[in-house]
Design a protein around this motif. Structure first.
Motif, PDB file in Angstrom:
ATOM      1  N   GLU A 272      51.072  17.793  70.762  1.00 16.42           N
ATOM      2  CA  GLU A 272      50.566  18.943  72.429  1.00 16.42           C
ATOM      3  C   GLU A 272      51.316  20.252  71.808  1.00 16.42           C
ATOM      4  O   GLU A 272      50.619  21.012  72.466  1.00 16.42           O
ATOM      5  CB  GLU A 272      51.923  18.296  73.158  1.00 16.42           C
ATOM      6  N   ALA A 273      52.025  20.479  70.985  1.00 17.59           N
ATOM      7  CA  ALA A 273      52.506  21.659  70.160  1.00 17.59           C
ATOM      8  C   ALA A 273      50.983  22.491  69.515  1.00 17.59           C
ATOM      9  O   ALA A 273      50.719  23.665  69.170  1.00 17.59           O
ATOM     10  CB  ALA A 273      53.424  21.432  69.506  1.00 17.59           C
ATOM     11  N   VAL A 274      50.698  21.392  68.652  1.00 15.01           N
ATOM     12  CA  VAL A 274      48.996  21.577  68.035  1.00 15.01           C
ATOM     13  C   VAL A 274      48.162  22.431  68.882  1.00 15.01           C
ATOM     14  O   VAL A 274      47.721  22.761  68.921  1.00 15.01           O
ATOM     15  CB  VAL A 274      48.819  20.636  67.313  1.00 15.01           C
ATOM     16  N   ALA A 275      48.227  21.627  70.022  1.00 11.20           N
ATOM     17  CA  ALA A 275      46.683  21.744  71.120  1.00 11.20           C
ATOM     18  C   ALA A 275      47.107  22.693  71.474  1.00 11.20           C
ATOM     19  O   ALA A 275      46.288  23.584  72.524  1.00 11.20           O
ATOM     20  CB  ALA A 275      46.741  20.675  71.961  1.00 11.20           C
ATOM     21  N   THR A 276      48.737  23.700  71.545  1.00 11.22           N
ATOM     22  CA  THR A 276      48.708  25.079  72.101  1.00 11.22           C
ATOM     23  C   THR A 276      47.832  25.785  71.581  1.00 11.22           C
ATOM     24  O   THR A 276      47.558  27.347  71.460  1.00 11.22           O
ATOM     25  CB  THR A 276      50.110  25.259  71.857  1.00 11.22           C
ATOM     26  N   GLY A 277      47.739  25.780  70.101  1.00 11.43           N
ATOM     27  CA  GLY A 277      46.844  27.329  69.232  1.00 11.43           C
ATOM     28  C   GLY A 277      47.597  28.069  68.447  1.00 11.43           C
ATOM     29  O   GLY A 277      46.550  29.573  68.281  1.00 11.43           O
ATOM     30  N   ARG A 278      48.622  27.115  68.808  1.00  6.89           N
ATOM     31  CA  ARG A 278      50.078  29.021  67.668  1.00  6.89           C
ATOM     32  C   ARG A 278      49.460  29.185  66.796  1.00  6.89           C
ATOM     33  O   ARG A 278      49.180  30.013  65.576  1.00  6.89           O
ATOM     34  CB  ARG A 278      50.972  28.604  68.233  1.00  6.89           C
ATOM     35  N   GLY A 279      49.395  27.396  65.588  1.00  8.46           N
ATOM     36  CA  GLY A 279      48.984  27.692  64.723  1.00  8.46           C
ATOM     37  C   GLY A 279      47.740  27.782  63.641  1.00  8.46           C
ATOM     38  O   GLY A 279      47.670  28.530  63.186  1.00  8.46           O
TER      39      GLY A 279
ATOM     40  N   LEU B 291      48.447  31.992  64.410  1.00  2.31           N
ATOM     41  CA  LEU B 291      49.169  32.739  62.762  1.00  2.31           C
ATOM     42  C   LEU B 291      47.795  32.387  61.653  1.00  2.31           C
ATOM     43  O   LEU B 291      48.415  33.606  61.014  1.00  2.31           O
ATOM     44  CB  LEU B 291      49.981  31.727  62.535  1.00  2.31           C
ATOM     45  N   MET B 292      47.144  31.198  61.358  1.00  3.67           N
ATOM     46  CA  MET B 292      46.636  31.474  60.171  1.00  3.67           C
ATOM     47  C   MET B 292      45.414  31.774  60.042  1.00  3.67           C
ATOM     48  O   MET B 292      44.150  32.994  59.566  1.00  3.67           O
ATOM     49  CB  MET B 292      45.724  30.212  60.464  1.00  3.67           C
ATOM     50  N   ASP B 293      44.738  32.963  61.486  1.00  2.62           N
ATOM     51  CA  ASP B 293      43.304  33.644  61.618  1.00  2.62           C
ATOM     52  C   ASP B 293      44.720  35.285  61.065  1.00  2.62           C
ATOM     53  O   ASP B 293      43.513  36.161  60.448  1.00  2.62           O
ATOM     54  CB  ASP B 293      43.197  34.119  63.479  1.00  2.62           C
ATOM     55  N   GLU B 294      46.122  35.697  61.941  1.00  2.00           N
ATOM     56  CA  GLU B 294      46.269  36.435  61.082  1.00  2.00           C
ATOM     57  C   GLU B 294      46.485  36.760  60.407  1.00  2.00           C
ATOM     58  O   GLU B 294      46.517  38.359  59.151  1.00  2.00           O
ATOM     59  CB  GLU B 294      47.695  36.971  61.769  1.00  2.00           C
ATOM     60  N   ILE B 295      47.018  35.836  59.695  1.00  2.00           N
ATOM     61  CA  ILE B 295      46.307  35.807  58.207  1.00  2.00           C
ATOM     62  C   ILE B 295      45.607  36.404  57.007  1.00  2.00           C
ATOM     63  O   ILE B 295      45.911  36.813  56.133  1.00  2.00           O
ATOM     64  CB  ILE B 295      48.285  34.527  57.702  1.00  2.00           C
ATOM     65  N   ARG B 296      44.909  34.953  57.599  1.00  2.00           N
ATOM     66  CA  ARG B 296      43.426  35.308  57.281  1.00  2.00           C
ATOM     67  C   ARG B 296      42.862  36.658  57.357  1.00  2.00           C
ATOM     68  O   ARG B 296      42.507  37.132  56.146  1.00  2.00           O
ATOM     69  CB  ARG B 296      42.587  33.958  57.283  1.00  2.00           C
ATOM     70  N   VAL B 297      43.130  37.443  58.113  1.00  2.00           N
ATOM     71  CA  VAL B 297      42.872  38.517  57.987  1.00  2.00           C
ATOM     72  C   VAL B 297      42.955  39.788  56.947  1.00  2.00           C
ATOM     73  O   VAL B 297      42.839  40.278  56.604  1.00  2.00           O
ATOM     74  CB  VAL B 297      43.082  39.248  60.081  1.00  2.00           C
ATOM     75  N   LEU B 298      44.554  39.420  57.031  1.00  3.58           N
ATOM     76  CA  LEU B 298      45.788  39.888  55.968  1.00  3.58           C
ATOM     77  C   LEU B 298      44.857  39.919  55.014  1.00  3.58           C
ATOM     78  O   LEU B 298      45.055  40.816  53.678  1.00  3.58           O
ATOM     79  CB  LEU B 298      46.529  39.693  56.364  1.00  3.58           C
ATOM     80  N   THR B 299      45.223  38.929  54.566  1.00  2.00           N
ATOM     81  CA  THR B 299      44.458  38.057  52.878  1.00  2.00           C
ATOM     82  C   THR B 299      42.911  38.936  52.870  1.00  2.00           C
ATOM     83  O   THR B 299      42.891  39.386  51.583  1.00  2.00           O
ATOM     84  CB  THR B 299      44.143  36.830  52.886  1.00  2.00           C
ATOM     85  N   MET B 300      42.341  39.447  53.571  1.00  2.00           N
ATOM     86  CA  MET B 300      40.784  39.597  53.555  1.00  2.00           C
ATOM     87  C   MET B 300      40.884  41.315  53.263  1.00  2.00           C
ATOM     88  O   MET B 300      40.120  41.695  52.305  1.00  2.00           O
ATOM     89  CB  MET B 300      40.042  39.089  54.499  1.00  2.00           C
ATOM     90  N   LYS B 301      41.984  41.860  53.727  1.00  2.00           N
ATOM     91  CA  LYS B 301      41.613  42.755  53.646  1.00  2.00           C
ATOM     92  C   LYS B 301      42.596  43.517  52.459  1.00  2.00           C
ATOM     93  O   LYS B 301      41.911  44.619  51.537  1.00  2.00           O
ATOM     94  CB  LYS B 301      43.441  43.523  55.052  1.00  2.00           C
ATOM     95  N   MET B 302      43.622  42.814  51.706  1.00  2.00           N
ATOM     96  CA  MET B 302      43.904  43.123  50.811  1.00  2.00           C
ATOM     97  C   MET B 302      42.745  42.200  49.298  1.00  2.00           C
ATOM     98  O   MET B 302      43.247  43.186  48.497  1.00  2.00           O
ATOM     99  CB  MET B 302      45.084  42.095  49.707  1.00  2.00           C
ATOM    100  N   GLN B 303      42.344  41.571  49.918  1.00  2.00           N
ATOM    101  CA  GLN B 303      40.805  41.103  48.480  1.00  2.00           C
ATOM    102  C   GLN B 303      39.604  42.888  48.671  1.00  2.00           C
ATOM    103  O   GLN B 303      39.444  42.955  47.680  1.00  2.00           O
ATOM    104  CB  GLN B 303      40.554  40.115  49.196  1.00  2.00           C
TER     105      GLN B 303
END
Length: 265
Positions: free
Chosen positions: A97-104, A107-119
């Motif tokens: 149920e915790a996985v289904a909340t979409g919180r993970g 967070l991953m999308d926000e991390i991906r945006v920052l790593t793409m900006k760095m690249q």
């Protein structure tokens, strides 16, 4: 450096994805075998972040992105740890149920945006460095061509100076030759005897009249000292009289021969 930054930024994202996949496998199967890749992926992520911090320590823009990235990575790691805890202490259903909340995923999308900006930033720096290198190469080529042109102009200028100098020298030599020819013509056209010496009293030339007077051949006389060619004596005493040519050379003017002087051939 630039390639390493891009690679490490990619490893951060990859490490978190691997860790999340391992956690999902554990939640679905309950097999602890999935937790070992999870631990390895977390270590890879932490190591990559540490290396990124060192590599970009002189880049304020990248450091700012890393400061935004740190709490997101920590939140993502804590979220995965909480999933494992919920599975073990409560029930697999609570963890799912915790996985289904979409919180993970958030967070991953926000991390991906920052790593793409760095690249992307590293890519921009690479393009800028390449452009600067090309511009520097162009400037160097221009300097080389300019230097070569200046060198060729210098050579051309030297060529013209040397050519003009040689032309002037040839003209001077020709003028001297004509003057010498004229002097010789004048010398040999004079009816009186004429003998020419240098400043040391060495005979350089005589005309035909002088050669006849001293009864000597012109070629034999040249190069001899005037004392060997002209010997003056007193008419009555037969004593040797000083050659007036020396007085003329020293005084720089004409000197008359003594009245009683005679030339003995």
């Amino acid at each position: 450096g630039r390639d390493a930054c891009r690679r490490l930024a990619g490893l951060v994202e990859l490490g978190l994805l691997d860790a999340e996949s391992s956690v999902r496998g554990y939640l679905l199967t309950g097999s602890v075998d999935f937790l070992q890749p999870y631990q390895s992926a977390k270590e890879l992520t932490n190591q990559s972040v540490t290396e990124l911090t060192l590599l970009t320590r002189d880049n304020p823009h990248q450091q700012d992105l890393l400061r935004q990235l740190y709490p997101l990575i920590q939140s993502k790691t804590d979220w995965m740890t909480n999933l494992i805890t919920a599975h073990d202490s409560e029930s697999p259903h609570v963890a799912v149920e915790a996985v289904a909340t979409g919180r993970g995923k958030q967070l991953m999308d926000e991390i991906r945006v920052l790593t793409m900006k760095m690249q992307e930033h590293e890519e921009g720096l690479l393009v800028e460095r390449t452009n600067n290198r090309d511009a520097s190469s162009t400037r160097s080529s221009i300097l080389i061509v300019t230097g070569l042109i200046a060198y060729l102009l210098l050579l051309l200028g030297a060529f013209y100076v040397i050519r003009d100098t040689l032309a002037q020298r040839r003209a001077a030599q020709q003028a001297a030759f004509r003057a010498r020819e004229l002097a010789e013509v004048t010398l040999h056209s004079i009816g009186d005897g004429v003998l020419i010496t240098d400043t040391q009293g060495i005979v350089t030339d005589i005309n035909a009249a002088a050669a006849e007077i001293i009864a000597r051949n012109r070629d034999d006389v040249r190069g001899q000292h005037v004392d060997q060619v002209l010997k003056f004596f007193h008419r009555h005493t037969r004593e040797v009289i000083s050659n007036p040519i020396f007085s003329a050379l020293v005084q720089g003017r004409s000197v008359d021969l003594e009245p009683d002087a005679i030339l003995i051939r």
